[in-house]
Write an enzyme that holds these catalytic residues in place. Structure first.
Site, PDB file in Angstrom:
ATOM      1  N   ARG A 159      54.090 -15.777  60.007  1.00  0.00           N
ATOM      2  CA  ARG A 159      53.775 -16.499  61.245  1.00  0.00           C
ATOM      3  C   ARG A 159      54.115 -17.642  61.291  1.00  0.00           C
ATOM      4  NH1 ARG A 159      47.336 -15.310  61.607  1.00  0.00           N
ATOM      5  NH2 ARG A 159      47.748 -14.621  59.574  1.00  0.00           N
ATOM      6  N   GLN A 185      56.662 -10.459  42.271  1.00  0.00           N
ATOM      7  CA  GLN A 185      55.810  -9.239  42.988  1.00  0.00           C
ATOM      8  C   GLN A 185      56.763  -8.976  43.927  1.00  0.00           C
ATOM      9  OE1 GLN A 185      52.921 -10.158  45.497  1.00  0.00           O
ATOM     10  NE2 GLN A 185      52.124  -8.299  45.245  1.00  0.00           N
ATOM     11  N   ASP A 207      48.832 -21.381  49.544  1.00  0.00           N
ATOM     12  CA  ASP A 207      48.959 -21.813  51.090  1.00  0.00           C
ATOM     13  C   ASP A 207      47.613 -22.313  51.500  1.00  0.00           C
ATOM     14  OD1 ASP A 207      47.311 -19.580  51.350  1.00  0.00           O
ATOM     15  OD2 ASP A 207      48.550 -18.435  52.499  1.00  0.00           O
ATOM     16  N   ARG A 266      62.970 -48.322  53.117  1.00  0.00           N
ATOM     17  CA  ARG A 266      63.195 -46.964  52.568  1.00  0.00           C
ATOM     18  C   ARG A 266      63.296 -46.925  51.094  1.00  0.00           C
ATOM     19  NH1 ARG A 266      68.907 -46.431  54.975  1.00  0.00           N
ATOM     20  NH2 ARG A 266      68.773 -44.371  53.863  1.00  0.00           N
ATOM     21  N   ALA A 283      68.661 -63.956  60.734  1.00  0.00           N
ATOM     22  CA  ALA A 283      68.467 -62.977  61.800  1.00  0.00           C
ATOM     23  C   ALA A 283      69.943 -62.143  61.601  1.00  0.00           C
ATOM     24  CB  ALA A 283      68.118 -63.255  62.980  1.00  0.00           C
ATOM     25  N   TYR A 340      78.594 -49.987  52.125  1.00  0.00           N
ATOM     26  CA  TYR A 340      79.107 -48.626  52.039  1.00  0.00           C
ATOM     27  C   TYR A 340      80.706 -48.748  52.785  1.00  0.00           C
ATOM     28  CZ  TYR A 340      79.810 -43.262  53.009  1.00  0.00           C
ATOM     29  OH  TYR A 340      80.204 -42.267  52.819  1.00  0.00           O
TER      30      TYR A 340
HETATM   31  C1  UD1 Z   1      42.825 -12.530  51.715  1.00  0.00           C
HETATM   32  C2  UD1 Z   1      41.632 -11.890  51.257  1.00  0.00           C
HETATM   33  C3  UD1 Z   1      40.503 -12.246  52.270  1.00  0.00           C
HETATM   34  C4  UD1 Z   1      40.248 -13.732  52.556  1.00  0.00           C
HETATM   35  C5  UD1 Z   1      41.475 -14.284  52.805  1.00  0.00           C
HETATM   36  C6  UD1 Z   1      41.391 -15.716  52.714  1.00  0.00           C
HETATM   37  C7  UD1 Z   1      42.386 -10.061  49.896  1.00  0.00           C
HETATM   38  C8  UD1 Z   1      42.459  -8.436  50.053  1.00  0.00           C
HETATM   39  N1  UD1 Z   1      41.830 -10.611  51.296  1.00  0.00           N
HETATM   40  O1  UD1 Z   1      43.023 -12.070  52.941  1.00  0.00           O
HETATM   41  O2  UD1 Z   1      39.201 -11.613  51.941  1.00  0.00           O
HETATM   42  O3  UD1 Z   1      39.138 -13.827  53.294  1.00  0.00           O
HETATM   43  O4  UD1 Z   1      42.493 -14.024  52.064  1.00  0.00           O
HETATM   44  O5  UD1 Z   1      42.359 -16.554  53.438  1.00  0.00           O
HETATM   45  O6  UD1 Z   1      42.452 -10.676  49.027  1.00  0.00           O
HETATM   46  N2  UD1 Z   1      49.838 -12.610  48.500  1.00  0.00           N
HETATM   47  C9  UD1 Z   1      50.756 -12.487  47.562  1.00  0.00           C
HETATM   48  N3  UD1 Z   1      51.041 -11.114  47.470  1.00  0.00           N
HETATM   49  C10 UD1 Z   1      50.669 -10.114  48.288  1.00  0.00           C
HETATM   50  C11 UD1 Z   1      49.724 -10.651  49.198  1.00  0.00           C
HETATM   51  C12 UD1 Z   1      49.146 -11.863  49.246  1.00  0.00           C
HETATM   52  O7  UD1 Z   1      50.964 -13.146  46.757  1.00  0.00           O
HETATM   53  O8  UD1 Z   1      50.890  -8.908  48.095  1.00  0.00           O
HETATM   54  C13 UD1 Z   1      49.560 -14.042  48.657  1.00  0.00           C
HETATM   55  C14 UD1 Z   1      49.814 -14.897  49.919  1.00  0.00           C
HETATM   56  O9  UD1 Z   1      51.173 -15.515  49.670  1.00  0.00           O
HETATM   57  C15 UD1 Z   1      48.978 -15.750  50.085  1.00  0.00           C
HETATM   58  C16 UD1 Z   1      47.773 -15.242  49.621  1.00  0.00           C
HETATM   59  O10 UD1 Z   1      48.097 -14.145  48.473  1.00  0.00           O
HETATM   60  O11 UD1 Z   1      49.363 -17.053  49.520  1.00  0.00           O
HETATM   61  C17 UD1 Z   1      46.627 -14.732  50.656  1.00  0.00           C
HETATM   62  O12 UD1 Z   1      47.354 -13.409  51.302  1.00  0.00           O
HETATM   63  P1  UD1 Z   1      47.022 -12.993  52.715  1.00  0.00           P
HETATM   64  O13 UD1 Z   1      48.081 -11.868  53.240  1.00  0.00           O
HETATM   65  O14 UD1 Z   1      47.168 -14.182  53.553  1.00  0.00           O
HETATM   66  O15 UD1 Z   1      45.475 -12.599  52.582  1.00  0.00           O
HETATM   67  P2  UD1 Z   1      44.552 -12.357  53.877  1.00  0.00           P
HETATM   68  O16 UD1 Z   1      44.973 -11.070  54.399  1.00  0.00           O
HETATM   69  O17 UD1 Z   1      44.406 -13.562  54.478  1.00  0.00           O
HETATM   70 CA    CA Z   2      45.808 -15.602  54.687  1.00  0.00          CA
END
Ligand code: UD1
Ligand code: CA
Length: 449
Positions: free
Chosen positions: A18, A74, A104, A317, A364, A371
């Site tokens: 997203r 993964q 995140d 800068r 001024a 460069y």
């Molecule tokens: C997850 C939780 C949910 C919680 C929410 C909070 C689970 C099953 N659900 O849902 O209960 O309320 O977060 O935001 O845990 N990620 C991986 N590998 C994967 C899937 C996800 O590294 O296979 C990482 C993503 O990069 C992210 C985090 O895990 O940083 C959360 O993943 P996301 O898919 O956003 O979880 P939600 O479905 O939002």
């Molecule tokens: Ca999420």
């Protein structure tokens, strides 16, 4: 918390669809720092003995980013539980507390992580989950409590009944496990759910099934805001900025219009600093006591010493340094430039790759021509030198202490200390010539009429 007692796992293997971005989601910046950098900084005071970053999609952008962190791959991602399984080999034999955090969710505070670990230890829980009560529980997993107030299980919204959806206590995603029991909990996970994924959240029910307990720590909603979209990123930035502004004022800075001042994660302001409206601090700025930054300035990677004045409309800068009491005025750009104490560049200048001595005055429109189209070169201006307006200093070049450069000069050779250099076309005056020219033109006009 002893240094060997905590391990940290940061999950960053999700696709981040997203965000609609070619950049990995956790590399999008909040307060001038990648989100994952905020999470790393939050956990650093706990001195984690093991540090694992779980990556998948766009992993080439993350590999090598955190040299002190092990990387677990993964691919393809099959859920948050699956992500922690990928990290498991790097946690082998670790029996302390294992914090699992999301890359995140950048605003999570250190004290919250400490509270989670403390809660897990106090209850000897197999796992403690960080809960929160969002205004709109929407798609978050819901925390189902046992009658004794401990955590019974987490139900993902996709799998929840209407009653469960009505629960307002939600899963932030952050959890802490007893490292000695984590392996058994991961072994118990399956994909029998609406998403067909290994849910990390199912570790709670798995712990109960084994006769272990699970607990909840609670966070303020703003502390656990997660980023799924650009709109979320903007919201997190807004929260970050509001906190940074409040902190700056609490520490003794005046922000004339706080809502319009933007901070980076590492901005340092001293006491009695005044910041006018519409000022942006990029990363790496340190402002000493008593400095004034007037309206509409942009600073990044600079140190400003006590009592100096910047702006309005100045751009400082990276690599620049203003000495005590120095002044940089409107439409002045500095890059890798040092101004000594009391030096002044008040109007319309570019000063790059330069050293300006104490008390020197840059007129001024002065430009350091640093460069030549191929390489950058340095300009060195001595203490108390005076550079006349609209001079071009063609680097590499030095102007000695106390020297004067005449206005409009193009300086291509070094100027000795206390010398006067003038390098511009000679002026010639022609007596009465303007009047004669005018008369002639008026005569021509009459003839044509
Ligand atoms: C997850 C939780 C949910 C919680 C929410 C909070 C689970 C099953 N659900 O849902 O209960 O309320 O977060 O935001 O845990 N990620 C991986 N590998 C994967 C899937 C996800 O590294 O296979 C990482 C993503 O990069 C992210 C985090 O895990 O940083 C959360 O993943 P996301 O898919 O956003 O979880 P939600 O479905 O939002
Ligand atoms: Ca999420």
């Amino acid at each position: 918390m002893t240094s060997s007692s905590v391990a940290a796992v940061i999950l960053a293997a999700g696709k981040g669809t997203r965000m609609k971005s070619d950049r990995h989601k956790v590399l999008h910046a909040v307060g001038g720092r990648a989100m994952v950098g905020h999470v790393v900084a939050a956990v650093a005071p706990l001195a984690p003995a093991r540090r694992v970053l779980v990556v998948g999609d766009k992993r080439e952008q993350l590999e090598g980013l955190l040299p002190d962190w092990q990387v677990a791959v993964q691919d393809p991602p099959q859920g948050t539980g699956h992500a922690v399984m990928a990290a498991a080999p790097m946690l082998d034999g670790f029996a302390g507390d294992v914090l699992v955090l999301f890359g995140d969710t950048p605003l999570i505070p250190t004290r919250t992580l400490e509270a989670m670990v403390a809660a897990r230890r106090a209850g000897d829980h197999a796992v403690v989950v960080l809960g929160f009560r969002p205004g709109d529980p929407g798609g978050y997993g819901r925390l189902v409590l046992a009658p004794d107030g401990s955590l019974d299980r987490i139900v993902e919204v996709k799998d929840a009944t209407a009653d469960e959806r009505a629960i307002d206590l939600c899963n932030s995603g952050a959890m802490v496990f007893d490292g000695a029991r984590l392996g058994a909990l991961l072994d118990a996970l399956d994909r029998n759910n609406a998403a067909g994924e290994y849910y990390l959240t199912d570790t709670v029910a798995a712990a109960r099934a084994r006769g272990w307990t699970a607990g909840v720590a609670e966070a303020a909603s703003d502390d656990v805001l997660g980023v799924n979209s650009r709109a979320d990123l903007a919201l997190v930035e807004r929260v970050f900025q509001a906190r940074a502004r409040a902190r700056a004022m609490a520490e003794g800075a005046t922000l004339v219009d706080p809502e319009t001042v933007y901070f980076a994660h590492d901005t340092e302001l001293g006491r009695d600093v005044t910041v006018g409206p519409q000022v942006v601090f990029g990363p790496g700025v340190r402002i000493a006591d008593g400095v004034t930054v007037e309206a509409f300035c942009h600073l990044e990677g600079v140190t400003v010493e006590r009592g100096a004045t910047v702006g309005p409309f100045a751009r400082l800068r990276p690599g620049s340094h203003l000495g005590a009491g120095a002044r940089v005025g409107n439409f002045v750009e500095l890059k890798k430039a040092t101004l000594g104490p009391g030096a002044k560049a008040n109007h319309l200048s570019y000063i790059g790759d330069a050293e300006v001595g104490a008390g020197a005055n840059i007129g001024a429109g002065t430009i350091t021509c640093n460069y030549d189209g191929i390489a950058k070169h340095a300009t060195v201006i001595g203490a108390d030198a005076f550079i006349g307006s609209n001079s071009a200093l063609v680097a590499p070049v030095q102007v000695g202490a106390g020297a004067i450069v005449g206005a409009g000069s193009v300086i291509t050779r070094d100027v000795g200390a206390d010398d006067l250099a003038v390098a511009r076309g000679q002026q010639t005056n022609h007596e009465g010539r303007a009047a004669r020219l005018r008369r002639r033109k008026q005569g021509d006009k009459k003839q044509r009429a």
